[in-house]
Design a protein around this motif. Structure first.
Motif, PDB file in Angstrom:
ATOM      1  N   MET A   1       0.832  -1.203   0.000  1.00 17.20           N
ATOM      2  CA  MET A   1       0.000   0.000   0.000  1.00 17.20           C
ATOM      3  C   MET A   1       0.868   1.254   0.000  1.00 17.20           C
ATOM      4  N   ASP A   2       1.892   1.275   0.837  1.00 22.51           N
ATOM      5  CA  ASP A   2       2.742   2.462   0.954  1.00 22.51           C
ATOM      6  C   ASP A   2       3.525   2.741  -0.326  1.00 22.51           C
ATOM      7  N   ASN A   3       3.729   1.699  -1.136  1.00 24.42           N
ATOM      8  CA  ASN A   3       4.535   1.857  -2.347  1.00 24.42           C
ATOM      9  C   ASN A   3       3.746   1.612  -3.630  1.00 24.42           C
ATOM     10  N   ASN A   4       2.402   1.632  -3.514  1.00 24.15           N
ATOM     11  CA  ASN A   4       1.519   1.513  -4.685  1.00 24.15           C
ATOM     12  C   ASN A   4       1.797   0.260  -5.518  1.00 24.15           C
ATOM     13  N   MET A   5       2.051  -0.849  -4.847  1.00 25.42           N
ATOM     14  CA  MET A   5       2.280  -2.116  -5.543  1.00 25.42           C
ATOM     15  C   MET A   5       0.981  -2.929  -5.550  1.00 25.42           C
ATOM     16  N   PRO A   6       0.382  -3.181  -6.731  1.00 23.73           N
ATOM     17  CA  PRO A   6      -0.837  -3.988  -6.780  1.00 23.73           C
ATOM     18  C   PRO A   6      -0.565  -5.454  -6.462  1.00 23.73           C
ATOM     19  N   ILE A   7      -1.573  -6.098  -5.917  1.00 24.23           N
ATOM     20  CA  ILE A   7      -1.516  -7.526  -5.602  1.00 24.23           C
ATOM     21  C   ILE A   7      -2.709  -8.191  -6.277  1.00 24.23           C
ATOM     22  N   MET A   8      -2.472  -9.286  -6.941  1.00 25.93           N
ATOM     23  CA  MET A   8      -3.564 -10.052  -7.522  1.00 25.93           C
ATOM     24  C   MET A   8      -3.618 -11.417  -6.830  1.00 25.93           C
ATOM     25  N   VAL A   9      -4.750 -11.710  -6.204  1.00 22.75           N
ATOM     26  CA  VAL A   9      -4.950 -12.971  -5.498  1.00 22.75           C
ATOM     27  C   VAL A   9      -5.819 -13.861  -6.375  1.00 22.75           C
ATOM     28  N   PHE A  10      -5.328 -15.062  -6.679  1.00 21.56           N
ATOM     29  CA  PHE A  10      -6.052 -15.941  -7.603  1.00 21.56           C
ATOM     30  C   PHE A  10      -5.782 -17.393  -7.260  1.00 21.56           C
ATOM     31  N   ASN A  11      -6.524 -18.268  -7.909  1.00 22.48           N
ATOM     32  CA  ASN A  11      -6.427 -19.704  -7.640  1.00 22.48           C
ATOM     33  C   ASN A  11      -5.349 -20.346  -8.508  1.00 22.48           C
ATOM     34  N   LEU A  12      -4.303 -20.827  -7.869  1.00 23.96           N
ATOM     35  CA  LEU A  12      -3.205 -21.457  -8.595  1.00 23.96           C
ATOM     36  C   LEU A  12      -3.618 -22.794  -9.196  1.00 23.96           C
ATOM     37  N   LEU A  13      -4.583 -23.461  -8.570  1.00 24.01           N
ATOM     38  CA  LEU A  13      -4.920 -24.826  -8.963  1.00 24.01           C
ATOM     39  C   LEU A  13      -5.753 -24.887 -10.243  1.00 24.01           C
ATOM     40  N   THR A  14      -6.187 -23.729 -10.750  1.00 19.60           N
ATOM     41  CA  THR A  14      -6.877 -23.686 -12.038  1.00 19.60           C
ATOM     42  C   THR A  14      -5.834 -23.555 -13.139  1.00 19.60           C
ATOM     43  N   GLU A  15      -5.761 -24.552 -13.989  1.00 21.16           N
ATOM     44  CA  GLU A  15      -4.741 -24.587 -15.037  1.00 21.16           C
ATOM     45  C   GLU A  15      -4.797 -23.327 -15.903  1.00 21.16           C
ATOM     46  N   GLY A  16      -3.616 -22.732 -16.107  1.00 26.40           N
ATOM     47  CA  GLY A  16      -3.517 -21.558 -16.956  1.00 26.40           C
ATOM     48  C   GLY A  16      -3.744 -20.237 -16.258  1.00 26.40           C
ATOM     49  N   ASN A  17      -4.024 -20.248 -14.953  1.00 23.88           N
ATOM     50  CA  ASN A  17      -4.337 -19.009 -14.253  1.00 23.88           C
ATOM     51  C   ASN A  17      -3.134 -18.073 -14.120  1.00 23.88           C
ATOM     52  N   ILE A  18      -1.932 -18.631 -14.043  1.00 25.45           N
ATOM     53  CA  ILE A  18      -0.760 -17.753 -13.960  1.00 25.45           C
ATOM     54  C   ILE A  18      -0.655 -16.928 -15.237  1.00 25.45           C
TER      55      ILE A  18
ATOM     56  N   GLY B   1      -3.133  -9.864 -17.390  1.00 20.26           N
ATOM     57  CA  GLY B   1      -3.999  -8.835 -16.830  1.00 20.26           C
ATOM     58  C   GLY B   1      -5.474  -9.147 -16.973  1.00 20.26           C
ATOM     59  N   GLU B   2      -5.812 -10.421 -17.205  1.00 19.90           N
ATOM     60  CA  GLU B   2      -7.218 -10.781 -17.318  1.00 19.90           C
ATOM     61  C   GLU B   2      -7.909 -10.646 -15.964  1.00 19.90           C
ATOM     62  N   LYS B   3      -9.207 -10.530 -16.004  1.00 24.76           N
ATOM     63  CA  LYS B   3      -9.982 -10.307 -14.787  1.00 24.76           C
ATOM     64  C   LYS B   3     -10.264 -11.640 -14.101  1.00 24.76           C
ATOM     65  N   ILE B   4      -9.314 -12.079 -13.299  1.00 16.96           N
ATOM     66  CA  ILE B   4      -9.499 -13.291 -12.513  1.00 16.96           C
ATOM     67  C   ILE B   4      -9.197 -12.948 -11.066  1.00 16.96           C
ATOM     68  N   GLY B   5      -9.729 -13.738 -10.148  1.00 25.29           N
ATOM     69  CA  GLY B   5      -9.417 -13.534  -8.745  1.00 25.29           C
ATOM     70  C   GLY B   5      -9.805 -12.158  -8.253  1.00 25.29           C
ATOM     71  N   THR B   6      -8.976 -11.634  -7.335  1.00 22.10           N
ATOM     72  CA  THR B   6      -9.217 -10.330  -6.721  1.00 22.10           C
ATOM     73  C   THR B   6      -8.007  -9.435  -6.915  1.00 22.10           C
ATOM     74  N   LEU B   7      -8.246  -8.236  -7.405  1.00 25.79           N
ATOM     75  CA  LEU B   7      -7.188  -7.243  -7.533  1.00 25.79           C
ATOM     76  C   LEU B   7      -7.185  -6.357  -6.297  1.00 25.79           C
ATOM     77  N   VAL B   8      -6.028  -6.213  -5.684  1.00 23.20           N
ATOM     78  CA  VAL B   8      -5.850  -5.298  -4.551  1.00 23.20           C
ATOM     79  C   VAL B   8      -4.985  -4.146  -5.033  1.00 23.20           C
ATOM     80  N   SER B   9      -5.543  -2.941  -5.009  1.00 23.52           N
ATOM     81  CA  SER B   9      -4.776  -1.781  -5.459  1.00 23.52           C
ATOM     82  C   SER B   9      -5.270  -0.548  -4.729  1.00 23.52           C
ATOM     83  N   THR B  10      -4.473   0.503  -4.780  1.00 21.94           N
ATOM     84  CA  THR B  10      -4.822   1.765  -4.141  1.00 21.94           C
ATOM     85  C   THR B  10      -5.064   2.806  -5.226  1.00 21.94           C
TER      86      THR B  10
END
Length: 257
Positions: free
Chosen positions: A218-235, A241-250
Motif C-alpha cells: 500500500m505504501d509503495n503503490n504495488m498492486p496484488i492479484m490474489v487468484f487460484n493457482l490450482l486452475t490450469e492456466g491461471n498464472i 492482466g485478465e480479470k481473474i481472482g481479486t485485484l488489490v490496489s490503491t
C-alpha cells in the motif's frame, strides 16, 4: 460484492500485459496438504511458469515453507521463535530447489535460486542487481530463505523483493479463487471481491496474507492479484492482466500495463 474495476492489464494488444512479475507461492500447496514436496503439484506449477516465461515475461518467485515448518506454530509448542523461523527459512530453500529442478529438467527453463541466508553450494546469495540481470536474460529467479530474518513472513519477503527488483505486480497464488468477505470453506454466504484496496483488506482484517506485506504494498503503490493457482492456466491469465481472482490496489497507484 465488489466494485466493478478492471484489473490492470494490456490497454491494447501491443502492451502485452505485465512485463516483470513476482509470483508468491504458498509452501502448503507444494506439499499437497501434507509434509514434504508433492511432485505432481510442483510439476503443475512449473508447467504454468514455463508457459509464461516462453512469452517473454520476466518471472521472479518467492515460495513459503509451510509444508515443512511454520515458525509461529512451532513457537506455540515452546520452541524459540527465532530458531523456529530459521528452520522455516531452510524449508523454503528445499521448495526452491524442487521448483528449479522441474523448470530446468522438464521444461528447459534457465533458473537461478537466490537465498537470504548464505549457502554457496546450492544457491546464490540475494543480490538485487544480479537478480534483475538474470530476469533480463530470461531466467526465472527463485528467492529462498525468506527475508533472512525471524518474524518476517514470506508474504512480506515477496512484497519487498518485488519492490526492490522492479516488479509491476505481486501475483499471490492461493488454493481459493480470490479474497472473500469471510472464509468460503466455513461460510456459504461469503462473497468474493473483484477489487478491493490495500487499506480495506487491513481494516476488515481479511486473512489473506501478512498485514505487513499489504502495508508495504500500500505504501509503495504495488498492486496484488490474489487468484487460484490450482486452475490450469491461471498464472498466464494473471500475467496478461485478465480479470481473474481479486485485484488489490490503491487509487492513484501504479498505472496499468
Amino acid at each position: 460484492m465488489s466494485a466493478e474495476v478492471a484489473h490492470p492489464g494490456p490497454d491494447d494488444a501491443e502492451s502485452g500485459g505485465y512485463r516483470r512479475v513476482m509470483l508468491k507461492l504458498g509452501g502448503e500447496m507444494f506439499g499437497g496438504g501434507g509434509v514434504g514436496v508433492d511432485p505432481d503439484v510442483v510439476q503443475t506449477v512449473s508447467r504454468q511458469i514455463a508457459a509464461v516465461v516462453r512469452t517473454g515475461v520476466q518471472v521472479a518467485v518467492v515460495i513459503g515453507g509451510g509444508n515443512f515448518f511454520r515458525g509461529a506454530e512451532l513457537q506455540q509448542r515452546g520452541m524459540d521463535r527465532s530458531r523456529a523461523d530459521y528452520m522455516g527459512m531452510l524449508g523454503t530453500v528445499m521448495n526452491c530447489l524442487a521448483l528449479q529442478d522441474f523448470l530446468e529438467r522438464e521444461h528447459g527453463i534457465e533458473t537461478r535460486v537466490q537465498t537470504a541466508i548464505t549457502m554457496g553450494q546450492v544457491a546464490e546469495s540475494y543480490i538485487p542487481r544480479r537478480a534483475m540481470r538474470h530476469l533480463e536474460k530470461g531466467r526465472v529467479v527463485i528467492f529462498g530463505g525468506g527475508a533472512g530474518m525471524p518474524y518476517f513472513s514470506t508474504d512480506t519477503t515477496a512484497a519487498q523483493r518485488a519492490l526492490e527488483i522492479g516488479c509491476e505486480v505481486v501475483l499471490m497464488a492461493k488454493a481459493v479463487d480470490g479474497i472473500y468477505t469471510a472464509d468460503p470453506k466455513t461460510d456459504p454466504d461469503a462473497l468474493m471481491f473483484d477489487h478491493i484496496t490495500h487499506r480495506e483488506v487491513l481494516e476488515r482484517g481479511l486473512n489473506v496474507a501478512d498485514a505487513t506485506a499489504f502495508s508495504l504494498c500500500m505504501d509503495n503503490n504495488m498492486p496484488i492479484m490474489v487468484f487460484n493457482l490450482l486452475t490450469e492456466g491461471n498464472i498466464a491469465r494473471a500475467v496478461r492482466g485478465e480479470k481473474i481472482g481479486t485485484l488489490v490496489s490503491t487509487p492513484g497507484g501504479r498505472p496499468s500495463f
